[in-house]
Scaffold this active site. Structure first.
Site, short mmCIF file in Angstrom:
data_model
loop_
_atom_site.label_atom_id
_atom_site.label_comp_id
_atom_site.label_asym_id
_atom_site.label_seq_id
_atom_site.Cartn_x
_atom_site.Cartn_y
_atom_site.Cartn_z
N ASP A 100 0.95 -1.14 0.01
CA ASP A 100 0.18 0.10 -0.30
C ASP A 100 0.75 1.29 0.02
OD1 ASP A 100 1.03 0.21 2.87
OD2 ASP A 100 -1.05 0.41 3.25
N HIS A 119 18.14 27.34 1.59
CA HIS A 119 18.07 27.87 1.09
C HIS A 119 18.06 29.28 1.71
CE1 HIS A 119 15.23 30.13 -2.34
NE2 HIS A 119 14.54 30.15 -0.93
N LYS A 123 13.77 39.79 -10.62
CA LYS A 123 13.47 38.45 -10.60
C LYS A 123 11.43 39.48 -10.49
CE LYS A 123 13.02 34.67 -9.47
NZ LYS A 123 13.88 32.90 -8.59
N ASP A 146 15.19 24.75 -10.35
CA ASP A 146 13.63 23.41 -10.23
C ASP A 146 12.83 23.86 -11.74
OD1 ASP A 146 11.15 22.43 -9.74
OD2 ASP A 146 10.35 24.22 -8.16
N GLY A 195 13.29 27.94 -15.08
CA GLY A 195 12.33 29.80 -15.31
C GLY A 195 13.67 30.11 -15.26
#
Ligand code: R5P
Length: 336
Positions: free
Chosen positions: A53, A146, A210, A240, A243
């Site tokens: 499962d 990050h 940005k 990621d 972009g």
């Protein structure tokens, strides 16, 4: 006759710090293997498998009572599964009476959800910290978080290390003229890390303004700094969907940049990322192996460098109670 058990006991009495006990989940087995080789050891025996499962089963095969344990598990795709697997592994070691448990998390998933940017949002990076602590983790070894503030989300010890020197050393091998080279931060959030990068390379700094109007979509607005006729090295923690990087590369070209290189620590590479990197006016993309990639099918412009030696050094220093910051000249870097 000295049995194995007696031998182990004697060994601990002679050398109370024990050997490094290294284990790995399933999120990046190749990196884990390389770290073990760098440390001159092998990965410890542990069963990690799925039930029909989808539930995860973990069993540590040898006694770890009183041992200092290091578990390597970056929280990359499938992030929720890899996170749950890490929590279950930690729980297994806690219940096996390990003395200390260090989660070695080269890529900390959910790190970008580190604050509320509008009402009724979760701060998932903090939730992950709480989950790790509750599971029984005593220390985290993380790489290029990050944001540095994530360390403060933990009430346990966090050692934070950086892959910058590996990327800088690679760029140096390209013998680019540093008078004609600019390190570019693809957004304002990355300025501090790119400033360190530019200092290490001995070149100037530029910044992309940005914007993100939509979820997972980045728009490169304008360049702050002089890039005309110059080679550019963009530096980011994460690629990621690519972009941000692709948009920034197009903008740099419009502004008259010469060759564009990209360095990033964590190649998340979701959805269109690889195609965007292929199509963008980028000469080379250099990433690390905190996240596994299908290297056989990688386009030639994408190069993956190993952080195994660095992780190995950090693990060895933690184990031997030696300084981690001196490994990176961290004190020097922070005096900016
Ligand atoms: C954002 O602040 C990060 O540092 C990266 O720039 C971002 O996560 C990259 O995302 P994408 O590749 O999807 O543009």
């Amino acid at each position: 006759m000295i049995t194995d058990e007696v031998y182990e006991k004697l060994k601990r009495e002679i050398n109370p710090t024990h050997d490094i006990k290294l284990f790995a989940g399933r999120s990046n087995p190749k990196l884990a293997q390389e770290v073990a080789e760098a440390l001159g050891t092998t990965l410890g025996p542990m069963i990690v498998k799925d039930f029909a499962d989808g539930e995860i089963y973990v069993q540590v095969k040898d006694s770890v009572r009183g041992d200092d344990i290091f578990i390597i598990q970056p929280l990359c795709k499938p992030v929720n599964q890899n996170l749950m697997e890490l929590l279950i592994i930690i729980d297994a070691f806690k219940r096996a009476s390990a003395k200390s448990i260090t989660a070695v998390i080269p890529y900390y998933g959910y790190a970008r959800q580190d604050r509320k940017t509008s009402g009724r949002e979760a701060i998932t990076a903090k939730l992950v910290a709480d989950l790790l602590t509750t599971a029984g983790c005593n220390r985290v070894l993380a790489m290029d978080l990050h944001t540095g503030q994530i360390q403060g989300f933990f009430n346990i010890l966090v050692d934070h290390i950086f892959a910058t020197s590996i990327l800088v050393n690679y760029i140096r091998t390209l013998n680019l003229d540093t008078d004609n080279l600019v390190a570019v931060s693809p957004d304002t959030g990355g300025v501090q890390r790119t400033r360190h990068f530019s200092k290490d390379l001995g070149c100037s700094l530029a910044i992309i303004d940005k914007r993100r109007d939509k979820h997972n979509e980045a728009i490169a607005n304008c360049v702050i700094g002089d890039v005309k006729g110059k080679n550019c090295v963009m530096f980011d923690d994460i690629i990621d969907t690519a972009g941000s990087i692709a948009g920034a590369a197009n903008l740099l070209k419009q502004e008259g940049a010469k060759d564009i290189y990209v360095c990033a620590v964590h190649p998340v590479f979701s959805g269109p990322a690889i195609q965007r990197l292929i199509d963008a006016p980028i000469k080379e993309v250099i990433v690390t192996n905190t996240i596994p990639l299908d290297t056989e099918n990688l386009p030639s412009k994408i190069k993956q460098l190993s952080v195994a030696g660095l992780l190995g050094q950090a693990i060895s220093r933690i184990h031997d109670d030696e300084s981690i910051s001196s490994l990176f000249g961290f004190e020097k870097k922070m005096t900016v």
